[in-house]
Design a protein around this motif. Structure first.
Motif, PDB file in Angstrom:
ATOM      1  N   ASP A  78       0.845  -1.208   0.000  1.00  0.00           N
ATOM      2  CA  ASP A  78       0.000   0.000   0.000  1.00  0.00           C
ATOM      3  C   ASP A  78       0.875   1.251   0.000  1.00  0.00           C
ATOM      4  O   ASP A  78       0.627   2.206  -0.743  1.00  0.00           O
ATOM      5  N   TRP A  79       1.889   1.242   0.863  1.00  0.00           N
ATOM      6  CA  TRP A  79       2.809   2.393   0.920  1.00  0.00           C
ATOM      7  C   TRP A  79       3.527   2.567  -0.412  1.00  0.00           C
ATOM      8  O   TRP A  79       3.677   3.696  -0.912  1.00  0.00           O
ATOM      9  N   LEU A  80       3.979   1.460  -0.986  1.00  0.00           N
ATOM     10  CA  LEU A  80       4.739   1.503  -2.229  1.00  0.00           C
ATOM     11  C   LEU A  80       3.911   2.129  -3.352  1.00  0.00           C
ATOM     12  O   LEU A  80       4.409   2.995  -4.089  1.00  0.00           O
ATOM     13  N   ARG A  81       2.667   1.708  -3.480  1.00  0.00           N
ATOM     14  CA  ARG A  81       1.816   2.268  -4.539  1.00  0.00           C
ATOM     15  C   ARG A  81       1.627   3.774  -4.355  1.00  0.00           C
ATOM     16  O   ARG A  81       1.680   4.538  -5.317  1.00  0.00           O
ATOM     17  N   GLY A  82       1.387   4.199  -3.117  1.00  0.00           N
ATOM     18  CA  GLY A  82       1.253   5.620  -2.848  1.00  0.00           C
ATOM     19  C   GLY A  82       2.522   6.385  -3.172  1.00  0.00           C
ATOM     20  O   GLY A  82       2.485   7.493  -3.719  1.00  0.00           O
ATOM     21  N   HIS A  83       3.653   5.773  -2.849  1.00  0.00           N
ATOM     22  CA  HIS A  83       4.956   6.406  -3.106  1.00  0.00           C
ATOM     23  C   HIS A  83       5.208   6.529  -4.603  1.00  0.00           C
ATOM     24  O   HIS A  83       5.642   7.594  -5.087  1.00  0.00           O
ATOM     25  N   LEU A  84       4.940   5.462  -5.360  1.00  0.00           N
ATOM     26  CA  LEU A  84       5.209   5.470  -6.797  1.00  0.00           C
ATOM     27  C   LEU A  84       4.290   6.435  -7.536  1.00  0.00           C
ATOM     28  O   LEU A  84       4.693   7.053  -8.532  1.00  0.00           O
ATOM     29  N   LYS A  85       3.059   6.578  -7.076  1.00  0.00           N
ATOM     30  CA  LYS A  85       2.115   7.501  -7.723  1.00  0.00           C
ATOM     31  C   LYS A  85       2.597   8.946  -7.623  1.00  0.00           C
ATOM     32  O   LYS A  85       2.304   9.767  -8.495  1.00  0.00           O
ATOM     33  N   LYS A  86       3.325   9.246  -6.557  1.00  0.00           N
ATOM     34  CA  LYS A  86       3.821  10.610  -6.348  1.00  0.00           C
ATOM     35  C   LYS A  86       5.230  10.814  -6.911  1.00  0.00           C
ATOM     36  O   LYS A  86       5.732  11.930  -6.945  1.00  0.00           O
ATOM     37  N   SER A  87       5.853   9.734  -7.349  1.00  0.00           N
ATOM     38  CA  SER A  87       7.243   9.794  -7.788  1.00  0.00           C
ATOM     39  C   SER A  87       7.335   9.971  -9.304  1.00  0.00           C
ATOM     40  O   SER A  87       6.518   9.423 -10.057  1.00  0.00           O
ATOM     41  N   GLU A  88       8.320  10.734  -9.749  1.00  0.00           N
ATOM     42  CA  GLU A  88       8.558  10.888 -11.179  1.00  0.00           C
ATOM     43  C   GLU A  88       9.183   9.628 -11.766  1.00  0.00           C
ATOM     44  O   GLU A  88       9.003   9.333 -12.942  1.00  0.00           O
ATOM     45  N   ASP A  89       9.914   8.895 -10.945  1.00  0.00           N
ATOM     46  CA  ASP A  89      10.593   7.682 -11.395  1.00  0.00           C
ATOM     47  C   ASP A  89       9.913   6.469 -10.767  1.00  0.00           C
ATOM     48  O   ASP A  89      10.059   6.214  -9.572  1.00  0.00           O
ATOM     49  N   THR A  90       9.156   5.730 -11.557  1.00  0.00           N
ATOM     50  CA  THR A  90       8.454   4.546 -11.045  1.00  0.00           C
ATOM     51  C   THR A  90       9.237   3.264 -11.308  1.00  0.00           C
ATOM     52  O   THR A  90       8.765   2.179 -10.994  1.00  0.00           O
ATOM     53  N   LYS A  91      10.433   3.417 -11.897  1.00  0.00           N
ATOM     54  CA  LYS A  91      11.235   2.221 -12.153  1.00  0.00           C
ATOM     55  C   LYS A  91      11.778   1.678 -10.837  1.00  0.00           C
ATOM     56  O   LYS A  91      12.113   2.425  -9.933  1.00  0.00           O
TER      57      LYS A  91
ATOM     58  N   ASN B 112       9.107  -6.355 -10.916  1.00  0.00           N
ATOM     59  CA  ASN B 112       9.178  -4.969 -11.381  1.00  0.00           C
ATOM     60  C   ASN B 112       8.186  -4.120 -10.596  1.00  0.00           C
ATOM     61  O   ASN B 112       6.991  -4.405 -10.555  1.00  0.00           O
ATOM     62  N   ALA B 113       8.670  -3.044  -9.965  1.00  0.00           N
ATOM     63  CA  ALA B 113       7.830  -2.228  -9.086  1.00  0.00           C
ATOM     64  C   ALA B 113       6.667  -1.587  -9.826  1.00  0.00           C
ATOM     65  O   ALA B 113       5.553  -1.468  -9.285  1.00  0.00           O
ATOM     66  N   THR B 114       6.879  -1.171 -11.069  1.00  0.00           N
ATOM     67  CA  THR B 114       5.830  -0.507 -11.839  1.00  0.00           C
ATOM     68  C   THR B 114       4.607  -1.398 -12.011  1.00  0.00           C
ATOM     69  O   THR B 114       3.473  -0.912 -12.103  1.00  0.00           O
ATOM     70  N   LEU B 115       4.813  -2.710 -12.031  1.00  0.00           N
ATOM     71  CA  LEU B 115       3.698  -3.642 -12.217  1.00  0.00           C
ATOM     72  C   LEU B 115       2.689  -3.578 -11.080  1.00  0.00           C
ATOM     73  O   LEU B 115       1.517  -3.918 -11.257  1.00  0.00           O
ATOM     74  N   PHE B 116       3.127  -3.128  -9.900  1.00  0.00           N
ATOM     75  CA  PHE B 116       2.200  -3.031  -8.775  1.00  0.00           C
ATOM     76  C   PHE B 116       1.215  -1.878  -8.963  1.00  0.00           C
ATOM     77  O   PHE B 116       0.143  -1.878  -8.349  1.00  0.00           O
ATOM     78  N   LEU B 117       1.561  -0.916  -9.810  1.00  0.00           N
ATOM     79  CA  LEU B 117       0.595   0.124 -10.167  1.00  0.00           C
ATOM     80  C   LEU B 117      -0.396  -0.402 -11.199  1.00  0.00           C
ATOM     81  O   LEU B 117      -1.575  -0.038 -11.183  1.00  0.00           O
ATOM     82  N   GLU B 118       0.084  -1.264 -12.079  1.00  0.00           N
ATOM     83  CA  GLU B 118      -0.787  -1.856 -13.094  1.00  0.00           C
ATOM     84  C   GLU B 118      -1.698  -2.925 -12.514  1.00  0.00           C
ATOM     85  O   GLU B 118      -2.760  -3.222 -13.088  1.00  0.00           O
TER      86      GLU B 118
END
Length: 287
Positions: free
Chosen positions: A126-139, A211-217
């Motif tokens: 949950d934290w990771l998704r919130g962090h990646l949504k606010k981050s310019e670099d989701t890699k 891959n971290a980006t996949l957790f947003l997908e």
């Protein structure tokens, strides 16, 4: 024109000449430096580590943290199985040189599953998704790490190659010297596992990264209390890999062991009441 002014003009032109000459002579070096900086970009590794209070907790976290200090561009997400954050873990993280996030959530008892770390890992996601949504670099790469495992620095180098889901062998786990994917022609064809080999993905939590980006997908990708211990790996992997064909074998086609499922032996502490001489009180010392 006075001689002094002419002399100053020649000096100024001479200095300008040397500046231009220096720039052109060093241009390739500057270009090389910029190219090196671009080439050395490393995606962030997000290490998710549940932990719980016990006598060996600080020792385990200390050993792990000092390994992680050698990993470049690493973000450690430590989640305590507790209703509150403890000073022991808080102090350890503050004293480290690591970039970290400190979370806590208490495990919910369940008659369906005795698996550990479910709530803690889900909170971290949950934290990771919130962090990646606010981050310019989701890699980045997500790696689920036990606090008492042993990790070679090589395993972190390997996971940076991941496109979607990377896998590798794990030593001393599942009743085997090594539990591993079996690879042929660069593809995983089966798994060498004897403990519950009928699992969709008979693999240890330390044996894969995503891959971290996949957790947003895949916003619903979580661990579940509806599955038993040993099936949590398959539960999370099903969101990213339909079959073993979707897995990317690393560690030289899964022939090298860079992580071990070690466990710290539970310490045996003598009860002071059983001693002839009462030892000095030590409750004020953090162990």
């Amino acid at each position: 024109m006075p001689f002094v002014n002419i002399k100053k003009q020649y000096i100024a032109l001479g200095m300008l000449f040397f500046v231009v000459l220096f720039f052109f002579n060093n241009k390739p070096a500057l270009q090389c430096q910029l190219s090196t900086e671009v080439a050395t970009y490393l995606p962030t590794i997000y290490g998710i580590t549940p932990t719980y209070a016990r006598l060996a907790q600080k020792a385990d976290l200390t050993r792990l943290s000092q390994t992680l200090m050698l990993v470049k561009n690493f973000h450690w997400i430590v989640i305590e199985d507790s209703t509150t954050k403890t000073k022991l873990v808080e102090n350890l993280l503050k004293e480290s040189t690591l970039k970290y996030t400190h979370l806590n959530v208490k495990t919910k008892t369940s008659e369906h599953s005795s698996a550990s770390g479910v709530e803690q890992r889900n909170l971290a996601l949950d934290w990771l998704r919130g962090h990646l949504k606010k981050s310019e670099d989701t890699k980045g790469v997500v790696y689920f790490m036990d606090d008492d495992n042993t990790y070679s620095l090589r395993v972190f180098e390997e996971m940076r190659k991941i496109d979607k889901v990377g896998v590798w062998p794990v030593g001393i786990v599942g009743g085997m010297r090594v539990e591993m994917p079996v690879v042929k022609d660069g593809k995983v064809i089966k798994f060498n596992a004897v403990w519950k080999p009928f699992r969709p993905f008979p693999i240890d939590m330390a044996g894969f990264a995503i891959n971290a980006t996949l957790f947003l997908e895949q916003p619903k990708a979580m661990f579940s209390r509806k599955v038993q211990s040993g099936f949590q790996e398959s539960e999370i992997l099903k969101y990213f890999a339909a079959t073993k064909d979707d897995l990317e074998p690393l560690a030289e086609n899964c022939t090298k062991v860079f992580v071990w499922h070690t466990r710290t032996q539970k310490p045996s502490i003598t009860n002071p009441k059983n001693l002839k001489h009462t030892p000095m009180p030590d409750h004020h010392i953090e162990v």
